[in-house]
Scaffold this motif. Structure first.
Motif, PDB file in Angstrom:
ATOM      1  N   CYS A  82       0.804  -1.229   0.000  1.00 51.69           N
ATOM      2  CA  CYS A  82       0.000   0.000   0.000  1.00 51.69           C
ATOM      3  C   CYS A  82       0.835   1.275   0.000  1.00 51.69           C
ATOM      4  CB  CYS A  82      -0.946  -0.011   1.211  1.00 51.69           C
ATOM      5  SG  CYS A  82      -2.154  -1.350   1.202  1.00 51.69           S
ATOM      6  N   GLN A  83       1.940   1.277  -0.701  1.00 49.61           N
ATOM      7  CA  GLN A  83       2.783   2.476  -0.725  1.00 49.61           C
ATOM      8  C   GLN A  83       2.044   3.679  -1.305  1.00 49.61           C
ATOM      9  OE1 GLN A  83       5.781   3.548   0.345  1.00 49.61           O
ATOM     10  NE2 GLN A  83       5.995   1.666   1.534  1.00 49.61           N
ATOM     11  N   ALA A  84       1.292   3.459  -2.372  1.00 52.33           N
ATOM     12  CA  ALA A  84       0.569   4.581  -3.000  1.00 52.33           C
ATOM     13  C   ALA A  84      -0.460   5.159  -2.037  1.00 52.33           C
ATOM     14  CB  ALA A  84      -0.107   4.113  -4.286  1.00 52.33           C
ATOM     15  N   GLU A  85      -1.174   4.288  -1.322  1.00 56.27           N
ATOM     16  CA  GLU A  85      -2.198   4.751  -0.371  1.00 56.27           C
ATOM     17  C   GLU A  85      -1.553   5.479   0.806  1.00 56.27           C
ATOM     18  OE1 GLU A  85      -3.999   1.682  -2.873  1.00 56.27           O
ATOM     19  OE2 GLU A  85      -2.140   1.740  -1.739  1.00 56.27           O
ATOM     20  N   LEU A  86      -0.434   4.958   1.304  1.00 53.79           N
ATOM     21  CA  LEU A  86       0.277   5.620   2.398  1.00 53.79           C
ATOM     22  C   LEU A  86       0.754   7.006   1.977  1.00 53.79           C
ATOM     23  CD1 LEU A  86       2.339   2.567   3.698  1.00 53.79           C
ATOM     24  CD2 LEU A  86       0.475   3.699   4.922  1.00 53.79           C
ATOM     25  N   GLN A  87       1.181   7.120   0.734  1.00 55.95           N
ATOM     26  CA  GLN A  87       1.616   8.421   0.214  1.00 55.95           C
ATOM     27  C   GLN A  87       0.439   9.378   0.103  1.00 55.95           C
ATOM     28  OE1 GLN A  87       3.786   8.170  -3.477  1.00 55.95           O
ATOM     29  NE2 GLN A  87       4.089  10.366  -3.629  1.00 55.95           N
ATOM     30  N   THR A  88      -0.710   8.874  -0.330  1.00 49.71           N
ATOM     31  CA  THR A  88      -1.897   9.717  -0.472  1.00 49.71           C
ATOM     32  C   THR A  88      -2.306  10.335   0.860  1.00 49.71           C
ATOM     33  OG1 THR A  88      -2.751   8.463  -2.361  1.00 49.71           O
ATOM     34  CG2 THR A  88      -4.360   9.692  -1.057  1.00 49.71           C
ATOM     35  N   ILE A  89      -2.231   9.566   1.940  1.00 47.13           N
ATOM     36  CA  ILE A  89      -2.657  10.096   3.245  1.00 47.13           C
ATOM     37  C   ILE A  89      -1.507  10.780   3.988  1.00 47.13           C
ATOM     38  CG2 ILE A  89      -4.508   8.415   3.475  1.00 47.13           C
ATOM     39  CD1 ILE A  89      -2.796   6.778   5.321  1.00 47.13           C
ATOM     40  N   GLY A  90      -0.320  10.792   3.401  1.00 47.51           N
ATOM     41  CA  GLY A  90       0.816  11.503   3.995  1.00 47.51           C
ATOM     42  C   GLY A  90       1.406  10.811   5.200  1.00 47.51           C
ATOM     43  N   ARG A  91       1.351   9.487   5.246  1.00 47.18           N
ATOM     44  CA  ARG A  91       1.888   8.746   6.392  1.00 47.18           C
ATOM     45  C   ARG A  91       3.409   8.725   6.352  1.00 47.18           C
ATOM     46  NH1 ARG A  91       2.749   7.370  11.358  1.00 47.18           N
ATOM     47  NH2 ARG A  91       1.979   5.335  12.077  1.00 47.18           N
ATOM     48  N   ASP A  92       4.025   8.991   7.507  1.00 47.04           N
ATOM     49  CA  ASP A  92       5.476   8.894   7.655  1.00 47.04           C
ATOM     50  C   ASP A  92       5.830   7.412   7.785  1.00 47.04           C
ATOM     51  OD1 ASP A  92       8.130   8.942   8.307  1.00 47.04           O
ATOM     52  OD2 ASP A  92       7.942  10.279  10.035  1.00 47.04           O
ATOM     53  N   THR A  93       6.278   6.812   6.699  1.00 44.66           N
ATOM     54  CA  THR A  93       6.520   5.365   6.709  1.00 44.66           C
ATOM     55  C   THR A  93       7.793   4.980   7.450  1.00 44.66           C
ATOM     56  OG1 THR A  93       7.587   5.521   4.534  1.00 44.66           O
ATOM     57  CG2 THR A  93       5.234   4.988   4.576  1.00 44.66           C
ATOM     58  N   THR A  94       8.669   5.936   7.723  1.00 44.58           N
ATOM     59  CA  THR A  94       9.892   5.589   8.475  1.00 44.58           C
ATOM     60  C   THR A  94       9.543   5.078   9.866  1.00 44.58           C
ATOM     61  OG1 THR A  94      10.167   7.862   9.289  1.00 44.58           O
ATOM     62  CG2 THR A  94      11.250   7.288   7.208  1.00 44.58           C
ATOM     63  N   LYS A  95       8.412   5.563  10.413  1.00 39.80           N
ATOM     64  CA  LYS A  95       7.985   5.086  11.728  1.00 39.80           C
ATOM     65  C   LYS A  95       7.478   3.650  11.655  1.00 39.80           C
ATOM     66  CE  LYS A  95       6.909   9.701  13.478  1.00 39.80           C
ATOM     67  NZ  LYS A  95       5.882  10.608  14.046  1.00 39.80           N
ATOM     68  N   LEU A  96       6.809   3.313  10.557  1.00 39.15           N
ATOM     69  CA  LEU A  96       6.306   1.957  10.387  1.00 39.15           C
ATOM     70  C   LEU A  96       7.431   0.969  10.098  1.00 39.15           C
ATOM     71  CD1 LEU A  96       3.096   2.622   8.248  1.00 39.15           C
ATOM     72  CD2 LEU A  96       3.251   2.262  10.717  1.00 39.15           C
TER      73      LEU A  96
END
Length: 430
Positions: A253-267
């Motif tokens: 779900c990289q595209a969806e995470l980008q859409t909502i502006g999630r900081d993926t470094t924390k995940l």
């Protein structure tokens, strides 16, 4: 050829027809740019006036936000486009022109958006959140199937409560009293005695008059239960499961995470094993952090959970709570009977408890004492006692609240965005 936006990558250079809604549009002289969606994704349609019929050009100009249409065009790669592809439009057929669509690109208040939740779901942000929710559900099925669990569906209407009737919705079952289930756990224990390792995934209801950003009236629970399983073994399953969910979302779900502006470094930091602290240690920590009113034996509220979780970058288990603040079925620590073999898993970033679990009492005589202490003399509890009478074994289980997990993984401010139609203390519409 009929296609969807999600599979246009398989039709580069070919002409396709897609059923879509118009999310937005802009024009620049003799070019119209249409932002289109079909539920599977978004794509830009480009209409060049000199390359389409006058009818197609004029029909496109009449399109309004959320109008529905069939659009035909040639798929081409465009790395600048969010999806990596664009559609060079050759023709379109209008299905319906939408008039006065209430949700416009401007800012709207939360209550307005909630009143129009049936339409708000169409926005790119809400679309992304629900896609992530769906992937978490699919990952859940995959994880438990791969680990030898059988899915079992407990009843929603029950004659008793898992943890007391205070926060239950009461109804009539013909001439008898009944309740909407707040947990399928008791039934899952029965299923585990038949199938070994089981899990359920279904709705739960709590008539809790809470307005916090973490609470819903109707929510969904994943509740595994395991025969011949100790508390320690259950904790290991829990941390592997949560790690699997997070890694799956990062993968799919990289595209969806980008859409909502999630900081993926924390995940990306979320990997088993997770740290553990005892309830005793948590009390000492909270006192040091300025919570001077809390005493041993008190349950934790949201501020306490947040303070503990903020001390860690990954989820943390708080173990061995006092028996008096936990449910009647939890097994006492053999070395310390005033605490039980249980744990709450607190998510980082202030999202609070996402899992609660324990080893269950398997001794018949001890469970009889618990029945007396908790006044469980109602005949509707008889069957649960019999689980300890006929072939009792050590067993453990836990429950994960789906919406809280979605809120944490997505980094959302409020749990209301994690479920298609949230039921809150003041809301049952739409």
């Amino acid at each position: 050829m009929k296609a969807t936006i999600s599979d246009v990558k398989n039709h580069v250079g070919s002409e396709v027809t897609i059923g879509v809604w118009l999310a937005n549009k802009r024009s620049s002289g003799k070019i119209q740019f249409l932002e289109l969606r079909d539920g599977t994704g978004y794509i830009q349609g480009v209409i060049l006036k000199n390359e389409v019929s006058e009818e197609t050009w004029l029909n496109a100009k009449e399109l309004t936000q959320e109008s529905s249409l069939y659009i035909t065009g040639t798929v081409r790669e465009d790395r600048r486009a969010p999806s990596g592809f664009e559609l060079t439009v050759t023709s379109l057929k209008t299905i319906q022109i939408a008039h006065d669509y209430p949700i416009t690109p401007k800012e709207h208040g939360v209550e307005f958006l909630m009143d129009h939740r049936h339409l708000w779901l169409r926005s790119s942000r809400q679309h992304a959140i629900l896609k992530i929710r769906d992937e978490i559900i699919k990952a859940t099925y995959d994880f438990f199937y791969d680990h030898g669990f059988t899915k079992v569906d407990p009843p929603i209407l029950t004659g008793s409560s898992a943890e007391g009737t205070t926060d239950l919705f009461h109804t009539k079952y013909f001439e008898r009293d009944a309740y909407l289930s707040q947990s399928g756990q008791l039934y899952m224990e029965a299923a585990a005695m038949a199938l070994g390792k089981v899990y359920s995934f279904g709705p739960a209801f709590r008539a809790e008059k809470s307005k916090t950003r973490r609470h819903l009236i109707e929510f969904w629970m994943i509740e595994p239960e395991m025969a011949f399983c100790t508390h320690e073994e259950s904790l290991e399953i829990q941390e592997r499961y949560v790690t699997y969910l997070v890694q799956r979302i990062l993968q799919k779900c990289q595209a969806e995470l980008q859409t909502i502006g999630r900081d993926t470094t924390k995940l990306e930091k979320i990997k088993a094993p997770f740290p553990r602290i005892s309830y005793d240690q948590a009390i000492d920590f909270l006192k040091q952090e300025g919570f001077t009113d809390i005493e041993w034996g008190d349950d934790f509220g949201s501020p306490h959970e947040t303070a503990i979780a903020e001390h860690f970058d990954v989820p943390v288990f708080v173990t061995e709570y006092p028996a008096k603040v936990k449910a009647f079925y939890m097994k006492p620590d053999p070395d310390r009977e005033e605490v039980v073999l249980c744990a709450d898993l607190l998510a980082p970033e202030g999202y609070g408890e996402i899992i609660g679990g324990s080893q269950r009492i398997d001794d018949l005589e001890l469970m009889k004492k618990r029945y007396e202490q908790y006044h469980l003399n109602d005949p509707s509890y008889k069957w649960y006692l019999e689980l300890r009478q006929y072939g009792s074994v050590p067993h453990s289980g836990f429950g994960l609240g789906l919406e809280r997990a979605v809120a944490w993984i997505c980094g959302l401010d409020h749990i209301r965005e994690t479920i298609p139609f949230p039921r809150l203390l003041n809301r049952i519409y739409p």
